[in-house]
Design a protein around this motif. Structure first.
Motif, PDB file in Angstrom:
ATOM      1  N   CYS A 104       3.551  10.210  -9.476  1.00 34.43           N
ATOM      2  CA  CYS A 104       2.855  10.402 -10.751  1.00 34.43           C
ATOM      3  C   CYS A 104       2.134  11.750 -10.765  1.00 34.43           C
ATOM      4  CB  CYS A 104       1.875   9.256 -10.960  1.00 34.43           C
ATOM      5  SG  CYS A 104       1.163   9.227 -12.600  1.00 34.43           S
ATOM      6  N   ARG A 105       1.460  12.070  -9.654  1.00 33.04           N
ATOM      7  CA  ARG A 105       0.752  13.345  -9.550  1.00 33.04           C
ATOM      8  C   ARG A 105       1.736  14.516  -9.637  1.00 33.04           C
ATOM      9  NH1 ARG A 105      -1.849  14.251  -4.064  1.00 33.04           N
ATOM     10  NH2 ARG A 105       0.100  15.322  -3.714  1.00 33.04           N
TER      11      ARG A 105
ATOM     12  N   ALA B 203       2.246   1.803  -3.452  1.00 34.62           N
ATOM     13  CA  ALA B 203       1.188   2.296  -4.342  1.00 34.62           C
ATOM     14  C   ALA B 203       0.925   3.774  -4.105  1.00 34.62           C
ATOM     15  CB  ALA B 203      -0.081   1.473  -4.135  1.00 34.62           C
ATOM     16  N   LEU B 204       0.827   4.176  -2.834  1.00 36.06           N
ATOM     17  CA  LEU B 204       0.586   5.594  -2.519  1.00 36.06           C
ATOM     18  C   LEU B 204       1.758   6.474  -2.957  1.00 36.06           C
ATOM     19  CD1 LEU B 204      -1.095   5.277   0.987  1.00 36.06           C
ATOM     20  CD2 LEU B 204      -2.166   5.990  -1.164  1.00 36.06           C
ATOM     21  N   ALA B 205       2.977   5.986  -2.730  1.00 28.75           N
ATOM     22  CA  ALA B 205       4.158   6.752  -3.166  1.00 28.75           C
ATOM     23  C   ALA B 205       4.172   6.895  -4.686  1.00 28.75           C
ATOM     24  CB  ALA B 205       5.428   6.069  -2.674  1.00 28.75           C
ATOM     25  N   SER B 206       3.815   5.846  -5.406  1.00 25.67           N
ATOM     26  CA  SER B 206       3.769   5.897  -6.872  1.00 25.67           C
ATOM     27  C   SER B 206       2.726   6.896  -7.344  1.00 25.67           C
ATOM     28  CB  SER B 206       3.449   4.510  -7.434  1.00 25.67           C
ATOM     29  OG  SER B 206       4.456   3.604  -7.085  1.00 25.67           O
ATOM     30  N   LEU B 207       1.571   6.911  -6.705  1.00 25.75           N
ATOM     31  CA  LEU B 207       0.526   7.872  -7.068  1.00 25.75           C
ATOM     32  C   LEU B 207       1.006   9.311  -6.843  1.00 25.75           C
ATOM     33  CD1 LEU B 207      -2.699   6.160  -5.701  1.00 25.75           C
ATOM     34  CD2 LEU B 207      -2.140   6.633  -8.085  1.00 25.75           C
ATOM     35  N   ARG B 208       1.677   9.508  -5.720  1.00 32.97           N
ATOM     36  CA  ARG B 208       2.174  10.853  -5.414  1.00 32.97           C
ATOM     37  C   ARG B 208       3.233  11.288  -6.437  1.00 32.97           C
ATOM     38  NH1 ARG B 208       4.459  13.106   0.326  1.00 32.97           N
ATOM     39  NH2 ARG B 208       4.529  15.260  -0.338  1.00 32.97           N
TER      40      ARG B 208
ATOM     41  N   ALA C 200       0.844  -1.201   0.000  1.00 32.89           N
ATOM     42  CA  ALA C 200       0.000   0.000   0.000  1.00 32.89           C
ATOM     43  C   ALA C 200       0.877   1.248   0.000  1.00 32.89           C
ATOM     44  CB  ALA C 200      -0.931  -0.018   1.213  1.00 32.89           C
ATOM     45  N   GLY C 201       1.970   1.224   0.766  1.00 34.11           N
ATOM     46  CA  GLY C 201       2.898   2.358   0.804  1.00 34.11           C
ATOM     47  C   GLY C 201       3.514   2.637  -0.555  1.00 34.11           C
TER      48      GLY C 201
END
Length: 193
Positions: A184-185, A177-182, A174-175
């Motif tokens: 990417c954003r 995934a969240l880091a990847s989203l951040r 989950a960490g």
């Protein structure tokens, strides 16, 4: 209650009785929670707390039957088997005990409990009374509880602990995934600027 027999440095055997190592047991009860029949019980006033944390003196250790490990080491049967006046208990190699139980069940037109139930248990019971009737009578007389196991399937006694393990194992994913989203954003934001 008799003192538990620690492994004493010997590797645990893949089959047979489970022993509680008093040198590492802190009486916090994971073995109680792991046992589907709630057999291990806590005894207060004993254990390592007496030496290094006396204010926890009442917490104690967890104990259970060890099949009289000391007697077995001397080639003798457990005390309960030797002392049974009706000679209703037997102790030996599982395959031999299964054969004996099957013969007894055949002679009595009875059933065997423990052969397959809960993956097969170390204790086999033979009865000419159906075990479902015994279970119903036990429940009616409130004979089921701590140290008084039910005959029903035990289920997954470690379900809660296994769920926690799944959560702990999933947390790093989950960490990531969240880091990847951040990332990417932030990358998209930088690209628009």
């Amino acid at each position: 209650m008799r003192k538990p027999v620690p492994f004493g440095g010997s590797p645990p055997k893949p089959q047979g009785a489970a022993y509680i190592d008093e040198n590492i047991c802190f009486g916090d009860g994971p073995c109680q929670r792991a046992c589907p029949w709630l057999i291990p019980q806590r005894q207060s006033g004993v254990g390592p707390y007496l030496k290094f944390a006396p204010r926890y003196i009442g917490y104690g250790l967890v104990f259970k039957c060890d099949y009289c490990h000391e007697l077995l080491a001397q080639g003798q049967p457990p005390a309960c088997v030797a002392a049974c006046p009706a000679k209703a208990q037997h102790f030996g190699i599982r395959d031999e005990m299964i054969a004996q139980a099957q013969e007894m069940a055949h002679q009595r037109n009875g059933e065997i409990f423990g052969l397959k139930e809960n993956g097969g248990t170390n204790t086999l019971y033979v009865s000419s009374v159906p075990f479902r009737d015994i279970e119903a009578a036990m429940l009616q007389q409130e004979q089921v509880g701590f140290g008084k196991p039910s005959l029903r399937p035990a289920g997954a006694s470690m379900k809660k602990e296994n769920s926690l393990v799944d959560i702990v194992l999933a947390a790093p994913l989950a960490g990531v995934a969240l880091a990847s989203l951040r990332l990417c954003r932030n990358w998209l934001k930088a690209r628009k600027s």
